[in-house]
Design a protein around this motif. Structure first.
Motif, PDB file in Angstrom:
ATOM      1  N   GLY A   1      -5.823  14.897   3.878  1.00  0.00           N
ATOM      2  CA  GLY A   1      -6.868  15.541   5.062  1.00  0.00           C
ATOM      3  C   GLY A   1      -7.824  16.395   5.557  1.00  0.00           C
ATOM      4  N   THR A   2      -7.684  16.536   4.338  1.00  0.00           N
ATOM      5  CA  THR A   2      -9.769  17.522   4.257  1.00  0.00           C
ATOM      6  C   THR A   2     -10.339  17.338   4.158  1.00  0.00           C
ATOM      7  OG1 THR A   2      -7.677  19.316   3.027  1.00  0.00           O
ATOM      8  CG2 THR A   2     -10.750  19.270   2.913  1.00  0.00           C
ATOM      9  N   VAL A   3     -11.426  18.010   5.760  1.00  0.00           N
ATOM     10  CA  VAL A   3     -12.947  16.693   6.112  1.00  0.00           C
ATOM     11  C   VAL A   3     -13.953  18.159   5.671  1.00  0.00           C
ATOM     12  CG1 VAL A   3     -14.260  16.046   7.600  1.00  0.00           C
ATOM     13  CG2 VAL A   3     -11.498  15.529   7.482  1.00  0.00           C
TER      14      VAL A   3
ATOM     15  N   GLU B   1     -19.209  22.562   6.646  1.00  0.00           N
ATOM     16  CA  GLU B   1     -18.028  22.730   7.591  1.00  0.00           C
ATOM     17  C   GLU B   1     -17.123  22.278   6.785  1.00  0.00           C
ATOM     18  OE1 GLU B   1     -16.817  20.746  10.922  1.00  0.00           O
ATOM     19  OE2 GLU B   1     -18.156  22.270  11.152  1.00  0.00           O
ATOM     20  N   THR B   2     -16.122  23.216   6.163  1.00  0.00           N
ATOM     21  CA  THR B   2     -14.967  22.375   5.935  1.00  0.00           C
ATOM     22  C   THR B   2     -13.457  22.591   6.989  1.00  0.00           C
ATOM     23  OG1 THR B   2     -15.758  22.588   3.276  1.00  0.00           O
ATOM     24  CG2 THR B   2     -13.157  22.316   3.448  1.00  0.00           C
ATOM     25  N   LYS B   3     -12.770  21.950   7.257  1.00  0.00           N
ATOM     26  CA  LYS B   3     -11.374  21.310   7.206  1.00  0.00           C
ATOM     27  C   LYS B   3     -10.164  21.110   6.618  1.00  0.00           C
ATOM     28  CE  LYS B   3     -14.195  21.178  12.010  1.00  0.00           C
ATOM     29  NZ  LYS B   3     -13.685  19.274  13.170  1.00  0.00           N
TER      30      LYS B   3
ATOM     31  N   ARG C   1     -13.408  26.981   7.096  1.00  0.00           N
ATOM     32  CA  ARG C   1     -14.717  27.376   6.317  1.00  0.00           C
ATOM     33  C   ARG C   1     -16.285  26.537   6.786  1.00  0.00           C
ATOM     34  NH1 ARG C   1     -14.545  27.919   0.445  1.00  0.00           N
ATOM     35  NH2 ARG C   1     -15.587  26.240   0.509  1.00  0.00           N
ATOM     36  N   ILE C   2     -17.287  27.805   7.385  1.00  0.00           N
ATOM     37  CA  ILE C   2     -18.643  27.341   7.059  1.00  0.00           C
ATOM     38  C   ILE C   2     -19.135  28.036   6.343  1.00  0.00           C
ATOM     39  CG2 ILE C   2     -19.898  26.960   8.965  1.00  0.00           C
ATOM     40  CD1 ILE C   2     -17.633  26.577  10.968  1.00  0.00           C
TER      41      ILE C   2
ATOM     42  N   ASP D   1     -23.599  28.940   5.652  1.00  0.00           N
ATOM     43  CA  ASP D   1     -24.824  28.381   6.137  1.00  0.00           C
ATOM     44  C   ASP D   1     -25.955  28.001   5.397  1.00  0.00           C
ATOM     45  OD1 ASP D   1     -25.736  30.128   4.650  1.00  0.00           O
ATOM     46  OD2 ASP D   1     -25.847  31.507   5.352  1.00  0.00           O
ATOM     47  N   GLU D   2     -26.677  27.225   5.855  1.00  0.00           N
ATOM     48  CA  GLU D   2     -27.644  26.938   5.129  1.00  0.00           C
ATOM     49  C   GLU D   2     -27.978  27.156   3.503  1.00  0.00           C
ATOM     50  OE1 GLU D   2     -29.131  27.854   7.787  1.00  0.00           O
ATOM     51  OE2 GLU D   2     -28.718  26.367   8.605  1.00  0.00           O
ATOM     52  N   GLU D   3     -27.925  28.596   3.300  1.00  0.00           N
ATOM     53  CA  GLU D   3     -28.634  29.306   1.814  1.00  0.00           C
ATOM     54  C   GLU D   3     -26.698  29.128   1.234  1.00  0.00           C
ATOM     55  OE1 GLU D   3     -29.746  31.175   4.487  1.00  0.00           O
ATOM     56  OE2 GLU D   3     -31.025  29.843   4.072  1.00  0.00           O
ATOM     57  N   GLY D   4     -25.262  28.768   1.443  1.00  0.00           N
ATOM     58  CA  GLY D   4     -24.236  28.606   1.627  1.00  0.00           C
ATOM     59  C   GLY D   4     -22.938  30.631   1.403  1.00  0.00           C
ATOM     60  N   THR D   5     -24.015  30.480   1.820  1.00  0.00           N
ATOM     61  CA  THR D   5     -22.869  31.585   2.463  1.00  0.00           C
ATOM     62  C   THR D   5     -22.258  31.272   3.484  1.00  0.00           C
ATOM     63  OG1 THR D   5     -24.940  33.027   2.283  1.00  0.00           O
ATOM     64  CG2 THR D   5     -23.637  34.324   3.206  1.00  0.00           C
ATOM     65  N   VAL D   6     -20.965  31.844   3.551  1.00  0.00           N
ATOM     66  CA  VAL D   6     -19.431  32.207   4.061  1.00  0.00           C
ATOM     67  C   VAL D   6     -20.178  32.794   5.314  1.00  0.00           C
ATOM     68  CG1 VAL D   6     -17.609  31.878   4.443  1.00  0.00           C
ATOM     69  CG2 VAL D   6     -18.292  31.805   2.643  1.00  0.00           C
ATOM     70  N   ILE D   7     -20.351  31.920   6.913  1.00  0.00           N
ATOM     71  CA  ILE D   7     -20.226  32.525   8.085  1.00  0.00           C
ATOM     72  C   ILE D   7     -19.082  32.591   8.742  1.00  0.00           C
ATOM     73  CG2 ILE D   7     -22.960  32.569   7.795  1.00  0.00           C
ATOM     74  CD1 ILE D   7     -22.399  29.916   9.872  1.00  0.00           C
ATOM     75  N   LEU D   8     -18.042  31.507   8.382  1.00  0.00           N
ATOM     76  CA  LEU D   8     -16.438  31.381   9.068  1.00  0.00           C
ATOM     77  C   LEU D   8     -15.370  31.170   8.076  1.00  0.00           C
ATOM     78  CD1 LEU D   8     -14.911  31.480  11.589  1.00  0.00           C
ATOM     79  CD2 LEU D   8     -15.601  29.663  11.706  1.00  0.00           C
ATOM     80  N   ASP D   9     -14.642  32.089   8.151  1.00  0.00           N
ATOM     81  CA  ASP D   9     -13.548  31.646   7.477  1.00  0.00           C
ATOM     82  C   ASP D   9     -12.222  31.861   8.079  1.00  0.00           C
ATOM     83  OD1 ASP D   9     -11.910  30.262   5.304  1.00  0.00           O
ATOM     84  OD2 ASP D   9     -12.835  31.680   3.797  1.00  0.00           O
ATOM     85  N   LYS D  10     -11.595  30.499   8.419  1.00  0.00           N
ATOM     86  CA  LYS D  10     -10.677  31.190  10.148  1.00  0.00           C
ATOM     87  C   LYS D  10      -9.250  29.925   9.080  1.00  0.00           C
ATOM     88  CE  LYS D  10      -9.623  28.981  13.955  1.00  0.00           C
ATOM     89  NZ  LYS D  10     -10.459  28.640  14.845  1.00  0.00           N
ATOM     90  N   LYS D  11      -8.499  31.525   8.740  1.00  0.00           N
ATOM     91  CA  LYS D  11      -7.291  30.466   8.070  1.00  0.00           C
ATOM     92  C   LYS D  11      -6.238  30.163   8.639  1.00  0.00           C
ATOM     93  CE  LYS D  11      -8.011  32.520   4.281  1.00  0.00           C
ATOM     94  NZ  LYS D  11      -8.300  33.607   2.682  1.00  0.00           N
TER      95      LYS D  11
END
Length: 179
Positions: free
Chosen positions: A145-147, A157-159, A166-167, A169-179
């Motif tokens: 179910g992971t996308v 964007e990884t769900k 987890r989102i 940005d363009e450089e690979g920096t995590v801007i959101l990690d909601k658990k």
């Protein structure tokens, strides 16, 4: 030209350039052997089989409009009257090209690739994973179910199946990690 009628009723016509035409006694089958090595056979069932000597390729045309080409590397192409083409590769990969622009390729390992006429591509792997490629993004869907989606600008964007998002940005920096 020289024409010979054999005792069994066959006729053989030899032309100046070396081409020979053989007509069966019942006139239902004709074989033409061209000076360049090509051979054309017109069969009783109206199939026309043409062998191209230089290319070592056989082209069979059926009365219903189906055409089949057989190449020396064992590749076979079928061209159907509706415009559909089916290509069977020596490694057993099968590619279908439809007249509306849709394509499907079936690989021996079970992977299937579908290309829509708009260019979108769907890859279904034998392990259950699926990839979707569009002009806007590439997305991989996992059996659990992971996308994971990668957008054209590089944003990821990884769900996860657990609900985590987890989102990057363009450089690979995590801007959101909601658990």
């Amino acid at each position: 030209k020289v024409e010979v009628v054999l005792a069994d009723g066959r006729r053989i016509i030899t032309f100046r350039n070396g081409t020979k035409k053989e007509i069966s006694a019942d006139k239902r089958m004709t074989t033409i052997r061209f000076f360049n090595g090509d051979v054309k056979k017109i069969m009783p069932d109206e199939r026309v089989i043409y062998y191209y000597a230089d290319a070592q390729t056989t082209h069979t045309a059926y009365p219903d409009g189906l055409e089949v080409l057989q190449f020396p590397n064992n590749q076979i192409e079928k061209h159907y009257p509706d415009g559909t083409q089916e290509i069977l590769f020596p490694d057993h990969t099968v590619k279908c090209l439809y007249s509306d622009g849709f394509e499907e390729t079936f690989f021996p390992d079970g992977t299937v690739v579908k290309i829509e006429k708009n260019g979108d591509k769907i890859v279904v792997f034998s392990n259950g994973q699926k990839e979707v490629h569009t002009a806007q993004f590439k997305r991989r869907e996992y059996p659990d179910g992971t996308v994971k989606t990668v957008y054209g600008n590089g944003r990821q964007e990884t769900k996860y199946s657990t609900g985590r998002v987890r989102i990057k940005d363009e450089e690979g920096t995590v801007i959101l990690d909601k658990k």
